[in-house]
Design a protein around this motif. Structure first.
Motif, PDB file in Angstrom:
ATOM      1  N   ILE A  43       0.841  -1.198   0.000  1.00  6.97           N
ATOM      2  CA  ILE A  43       0.000   0.000   0.000  1.00  6.97           C
ATOM      3  C   ILE A  43       0.873   1.244   0.000  1.00  6.97           C
ATOM      4  O   ILE A  43       0.713   2.158  -0.818  1.00  6.97           O
ATOM      5  N   GLY A  44       1.823   1.283   0.950  1.00  4.98           N
ATOM      6  CA  GLY A  44       2.714   2.439   1.038  1.00  4.98           C
ATOM      7  C   GLY A  44       3.531   2.648  -0.215  1.00  4.98           C
ATOM      8  O   GLY A  44       3.742   3.791  -0.658  1.00  4.98           O
ATOM      9  N   ALA A  45       3.999   1.566  -0.810  1.00  5.63           N
ATOM     10  CA  ALA A  45       4.821   1.669  -2.014  1.00  5.63           C
ATOM     11  C   ALA A  45       4.026   2.227  -3.193  1.00  5.63           C
ATOM     12  O   ALA A  45       4.526   3.058  -3.962  1.00  5.63           O
ATOM     13  N   PHE A  46       2.784   1.768  -3.346  1.00  7.10           N
ATOM     14  CA  PHE A  46       1.948   2.264  -4.436  1.00  7.10           C
ATOM     15  C   PHE A  46       1.699   3.767  -4.286  1.00  7.10           C
ATOM     16  O   PHE A  46       1.800   4.522  -5.246  1.00  7.10           O
ATOM     17  N   VAL A  47       1.402   4.187  -3.059  1.00  6.40           N
ATOM     18  CA  VAL A  47       1.176   5.611  -2.796  1.00  6.40           C
ATOM     19  C   VAL A  47       2.440   6.412  -3.104  1.00  6.40           C
ATOM     20  O   VAL A  47       2.381   7.496  -3.707  1.00  6.40           O
ATOM     21  N   ALA A  48       3.604   5.884  -2.708  1.00  7.09           N
ATOM     22  CA  ALA A  48       4.872   6.597  -2.905  1.00  7.09           C
ATOM     23  C   ALA A  48       5.237   6.730  -4.377  1.00  7.09           C
ATOM     24  O   ALA A  48       5.564   7.828  -4.856  1.00  7.09           O
ATOM     25  N   ASP A  49       5.198   5.615  -5.104  1.00  3.02           N
ATOM     26  CA  ASP A  49       5.593   5.641  -6.517  1.00  3.02           C
ATOM     27  C   ASP A  49       4.597   6.401  -7.381  1.00  3.02           C
ATOM     28  O   ASP A  49       4.980   7.023  -8.379  1.00  3.02           O
ATOM     29  N   SER A  50       3.323   6.364  -7.013  1.00  2.00           N
ATOM     30  CA  SER A  50       2.288   6.929  -7.874  1.00  2.00           C
ATOM     31  C   SER A  50       1.995   8.394  -7.591  1.00  2.00           C
ATOM     32  O   SER A  50       1.818   9.183  -8.527  1.00  2.00           O
ATOM     33  N   TYR A  51       1.962   8.777  -6.310  1.00  2.00           N
ATOM     34  CA  TYR A  51       1.415  10.091  -5.970  1.00  2.00           C
ATOM     35  C   TYR A  51       2.299  10.956  -5.077  1.00  2.00           C
ATOM     36  O   TYR A  51       2.637  12.082  -5.430  1.00  2.00           O
ATOM     37  N   LEU A  52       2.690  10.452  -3.912  1.00  2.00           N
ATOM     38  CA  LEU A  52       3.314  11.313  -2.908  1.00  2.00           C
ATOM     39  C   LEU A  52       4.833  11.356  -2.970  1.00  2.00           C
ATOM     40  O   LEU A  52       5.440  12.319  -2.498  1.00  2.00           O
ATOM     41  N   GLY A  53       5.462  10.331  -3.527  1.00  5.56           N
ATOM     42  CA  GLY A  53       6.915  10.227  -3.419  1.00  5.56           C
ATOM     43  C   GLY A  53       7.276   9.607  -2.074  1.00  5.56           C
ATOM     44  O   GLY A  53       6.458   9.526  -1.160  1.00  5.56           O
ATOM     45  N   ARG A  54       8.538   9.173  -1.943  1.00  4.83           N
ATOM     46  CA  ARG A  54       8.939   8.438  -0.750  1.00  4.83           C
ATOM     47  C   ARG A  54       8.948   9.315   0.514  1.00  4.83           C
ATOM     48  O   ARG A  54       8.522   8.886   1.586  1.00  4.83           O
ATOM     49  N   TYR A  55       9.434  10.539   0.401  1.00  2.89           N
ATOM     50  CA  TYR A  55       9.533  11.412   1.578  1.00  2.89           C
ATOM     51  C   TYR A  55       8.164  11.670   2.186  1.00  2.89           C
ATOM     52  O   TYR A  55       7.953  11.489   3.397  1.00  2.89           O
ATOM     53  N   ARG A  56       7.215  12.094   1.375  1.00  3.85           N
ATOM     54  CA  ARG A  56       5.893  12.467   1.900  1.00  3.85           C
ATOM     55  C   ARG A  56       5.087  11.239   2.364  1.00  3.85           C
ATOM     56  O   ARG A  56       4.255  11.344   3.257  1.00  3.85           O
ATOM     57  N   THR A  57       5.352  10.086   1.767  1.00  4.59           N
ATOM     58  CA  THR A  57       4.681   8.862   2.218  1.00  4.59           C
ATOM     59  C   THR A  57       5.156   8.483   3.619  1.00  4.59           C
ATOM     60  O   THR A  57       4.348   8.186   4.503  1.00  4.59           O
ATOM     61  N   ILE A  58       6.479   8.509   3.827  1.00  8.21           N
ATOM     62  CA  ILE A  58       7.016   8.219   5.159  1.00  8.21           C
ATOM     63  C   ILE A  58       6.469   9.220   6.170  1.00  8.21           C
ATOM     64  O   ILE A  58       6.020   8.854   7.259  1.00  8.21           O
ATOM     65  N   ALA A  59       6.481  10.513   5.793  1.00  7.72           N
ATOM     66  CA  ALA A  59       6.027  11.579   6.688  1.00  7.72           C
ATOM     67  C   ALA A  59       4.563  11.390   7.090  1.00  7.72           C
ATOM     68  O   ALA A  59       4.165  11.762   8.201  1.00  7.72           O
ATOM     69  N   SER A  60       3.757  10.808   6.219  1.00  4.61           N
ATOM     70  CA  SER A  60       2.327  10.611   6.511  1.00  4.61           C
ATOM     71  C   SER A  60       2.098   9.389   7.410  1.00  4.61           C
ATOM     72  O   SER A  60       1.341   9.452   8.383  1.00  4.61           O
ATOM     73  N   PHE A  61       2.768   8.275   7.103  1.00  5.61           N
ATOM     74  CA  PHE A  61       2.482   7.015   7.794  1.00  5.61           C
ATOM     75  C   PHE A  61       3.093   6.937   9.193  1.00  5.61           C
ATOM     76  O   PHE A  61       2.650   6.122  10.013  1.00  5.61           O
ATOM     77  N   VAL A  62       4.119   7.761   9.473  1.00  6.37           N
ATOM     78  CA  VAL A  62       4.735   7.665  10.802  1.00  6.37           C
ATOM     79  C   VAL A  62       3.739   8.017  11.909  1.00  6.37           C
ATOM     80  O   VAL A  62       3.835   7.503  13.032  1.00  6.37           O
ATOM     81  N   PHE A  63       2.776   8.872  11.597  1.00  8.92           N
ATOM     82  CA  PHE A  63       1.821   9.275  12.632  1.00  8.92           C
ATOM     83  C   PHE A  63       0.841   8.139  12.969  1.00  8.92           C
ATOM     84  O   PHE A  63       0.434   7.985  14.119  1.00  8.92           O
ATOM     85  N   ILE A  64       0.476   7.331  11.955  1.00 10.77           N
ATOM     86  CA  ILE A  64      -0.343   6.142  12.224  1.00 10.77           C
ATOM     87  C   ILE A  64       0.432   5.187  13.128  1.00 10.77           C
ATOM     88  O   ILE A  64      -0.116   4.598  14.073  1.00 10.77           O
ATOM     89  N   TYR A  65       1.722   5.058  12.847  1.00  6.09           N
ATOM     90  CA  TYR A  65       2.616   4.194  13.625  1.00  6.09           C
ATOM     91  C   TYR A  65       2.638   4.638  15.094  1.00  6.09           C
ATOM     92  O   TYR A  65       2.507   3.819  16.009  1.00  6.09           O
ATOM     93  N   VAL A  66       2.804   5.942  15.325  1.00  4.94           N
ATOM     94  CA  VAL A  66       2.868   6.474  16.692  1.00  4.94           C
ATOM     95  C   VAL A  66       1.555   6.228  17.436  1.00  4.94           C
ATOM     96  O   VAL A  66       1.554   5.858  18.615  1.00  4.94           O
ATOM     97  N   ILE A  67       0.423   6.401  16.747  1.00  2.00           N
ATOM     98  CA  ILE A  67      -0.889   6.138  17.365  1.00  2.00           C
ATOM     99  C   ILE A  67      -0.993   4.669  17.786  1.00  2.00           C
ATOM    100  O   ILE A  67      -1.456   4.344  18.884  1.00  2.00           O
ATOM    101  N   GLY A  68      -0.563   3.762  16.915  1.00  3.01           N
ATOM    102  CA  GLY A  68      -0.593   2.330  17.228  1.00  3.01           C
ATOM    103  C   GLY A  68       0.279   1.985  18.422  1.00  3.01           C
ATOM    104  O   GLY A  68      -0.133   1.222  19.313  1.00  3.01           O
ATOM    105  N   MET A  69       1.495   2.546  18.485  1.00  2.00           N
ATOM    106  CA  MET A  69       2.398   2.275  19.603  1.00  2.00           C
ATOM    107  C   MET A  69       1.833   2.821  20.915  1.00  2.00           C
ATOM    108  O   MET A  69       1.961   2.193  21.970  1.00  2.00           O
TER     109      MET A  69
END
Length: 568
Positions: free
Chosen positions: A84-110
């Motif tokens: 999912i993350g890879a498709f978003v990165a390659d298609s729309y957001l790029g790697r930097y903005r994809t990482i920047a978006s998903f880290v917050f979901i990660y923090v909520i889960g932790m």
């Protein structure tokens, strides 16, 4: 100094979307923040996952088989969500903005995971060692786990490729550093894992799970800080649009032209006239002779132009065709990594369960948690990465004349052999352990008087195999991926770990079902002293041997990609 010496030639831009200045961006000065982020994120991930099987058995009251399968299922999901993350990165957001978006979901889960183990009403109630969890408590715990799985899905496929993006592939000096980056990237992962499997596992088993999960949550926040601190130094690859759409266009166009003959002169196949590819952030790919059916998509016919414009569902460029070919060529290599990942997954399941039956004392008073033995896997990686980078590569280069010492495929093959040996060693130890049980009638003894440190060789061998296979995989999938599909191919490489975990679950389920028929205890009963875990290890060793010989055939016929031109 000309622009070609000031700016990168691989299509990367800086955070402000200007051409990336070589003197101000990228290289190791940017990678130190990426490595710091990866160290902290992996400390968080392994800090909560290494000992997870024991939390499920001790706090949620699950059986060995159920807990083992829950761990492998969740771990497998952590390696599926990267698609999912890879498709978003390659298609729309790029790697930097994809990482920047998903880290917050990660923090909520932790954060939710920590609350589920520390807040009254959310954590299971325990009287001494007897714990009872309600359905809602279990649901909150697993909701936290799968939020983490989603969050890591945006980081795993992007961060290694994002680090490699900091080195200009068209610059000979920087290109040489890229191979070393993958080694040191994997080293940073394992330094985080070392602290997790030693300090954090001890805290979980001796201080409490609220601290044991809380510290990884804090580590994840630190990872976020590290990542954003380096923003002004990063080089960013432009997203190239949906790679899946481009692949489907080639499939549709080639099927529409199934009766069209491909010209003998491949220069007649359709391609953009200039040096730049029509895919943003991607260089052109040279034509290859494999999978010629797809070449039909690049054969021009009279019906290909609609209203003066080329219809991408009828006519595709050679580069677009070669993108699809690259994926098809990589798939067999990818599939060969699944059995290796199954072997790797035993460290968090069967190795831990096996260790639970052995003497864990260091001295008269201190006991090491069985899950902490995975630190020897980490120590092995920390030992072998610099040895491989500084000693083995220069030595091998003298004989192979290859700039990397071994080809990526050779490197991965060596790891497959070592992983097979790890299963043989694990199985042999279990044979010795069970023989000790039989000779001394230890059948009902919870922990037999045999040191857990006899497990060290199997952990050490798995760590050595990782340095060859997993690091080789990272480099191979990045290097062989088309420029605009690197996140997706990195994610694809990670799915071998997912499928390896799922295969482990399937094997355990099948083995348990077959071996417990007619009232038998089976290979993996609650009391391992009355089981045959060694048979399960022999099964994995046999599968690994078969997998290796299949891999040799795959590697023999693999065709490496060739690039030309420069990105748009």
């Amino acid at each position: 100094m000309g622009d070609e010496n000031i700016y990168t030639n691989d299509g990367t831009v800086d955070i402000h979307k200007n051409p990336a200045d070589k003197t101000k961006t990228g290289n190791w000065k940017a990678c130190r923040f990426i490595l710091g982020n990866e160290f902290s994120e992996r400390l968080a991930y392994y800090g909560m996952s290494t000992n997870l099987v024991n939390y499920l058995t001790l706090r949620l009251g699950q059986s060995n088989v159920t807990a083992s399968n829950n761990v492998t299922n969740w771990s497998g999901t952590c390696y599926i969500t990267p698609l999912i993350g890879a498709f978003v990165a390659d298609s729309y957001l790029g790697r930097y903005r994809t990482i920047a978006s998903f880290v917050f979901i990660y923090v909520i889960g932790m954060t939710l995971l920590t609350l589920s183990a520390s807040v009254h009403g959310l954590k299971p109630e325990c009287v001494k060692d007897d714990c009872n969890s309600t359905g809602s408590q279990t649901a909150v715990f697993f909701a936290a786990l799968y939020l983490i799985a989603l969050g890591t899905g945006g980081i795993k496929p992007c961060v290694s490729s994002f680090g490699a993006d900091q080195f200009d592939e068209t610059d000979e000096i920087e290109r040489g550093k890229k191979s070393s980056f993958f080694n040191w990237f994997y080293l940073s992962i394992n330094i985080g894992a070392l602290i997790a499997s030693s300090v954090l596992v001890w805290i979980q088993m001796n201080v409490g799970w609220s601290w044991g999960f809380g510290i990884p949550a804090v580590a994840m926040v630190v990872a976020v800080v590290f990542f954003f601190l380096g923003s002004h130094l990063y080089r960013l690859q432009k997203p190239g649009g949906s790679p899946l759409t481009r692949n489907f266009q080639v499939l549709v166009a080639s099927m529409r032209k199934h009766s069209v003959k491909v010209p003998a002169d491949k220069s007649l196949l359709y391609e953009t006239p200039d040096m730049e590819s029509n895919i943003p952030g991607s260089r052109k790919l040279e034509h290859t002779e494999t999978f010629r059916f797809f070449d039909k998509a690049a054969v021009e016919t009279e019906t290909d132009n609609v209203k003066g414009k080329g219809d991408p569902w009828r006519l595709c460029t050679v580069t677009q065709v070669e993108e699809l070919k690259s994926i098809v060529r990589i798939l067999p290599v990818w599939a060969s990594g699944i059995v290796f990942a199954t072997v790797y997954s035993q460290m968090n399941t069967m190795f831990v369960i096996q260790g639970n039956t052995m003497d864990q004392h260091i001295g008269p008073h201190f006991e090491i948690p069985s899950a902490s033995l995975s630190l020897f896997d980490t120590v092995s990686v920390i030992f072998w990465v610099p040895v491989y980078d500084r000693i083995i590569i220069p030595f091998a280069r003298k004989f192979t004349r290859h700039e990397r010492g071994f080809t990526q495929l050779q490197r991965m093959g060596i790891g497959l052999v070592i992983s097979t040996l790890a299963m043989v060693v694990a199985g042999s130890l279990e044979v010795i352990r069970l023989d000790n049980v039989r000779r001394n009638n230890y059948y009902d003894l919870k922990k037999i008087p045999m040191s857990i440190f006899w497990q060290v060789p199997q952990y050490f061998l798995v760590g050595c195999a990782e340095v060859f296979t997993f690091v080789g995989q990272l480099e191979f999938f990045y290097d062989q991926a088309p420029d605009a599909m690197r996140s997706l191919l990195s994610a694809l490489s990670l799915t071998t770990v997912a499928l390896g975990n799922y295969l482990s679950t399937l094997l355990v389920t099948i083995v348990t079902d077959i071996t417990t028929r007619h009232g038998k205890l089976g290979w993996i009963p609650e009391n391992l002293n009355r089981g045959h875990l060694d048979y399960f290890y022999w099964l994995l060793a046999i599968l690994s041997i078969i997998n290796f010989f299949v891999y040799l055939l795959i590697a023999k016929f693999y065709t490496y990609k060739k690039v030309t031109g420069k990105p748009r």
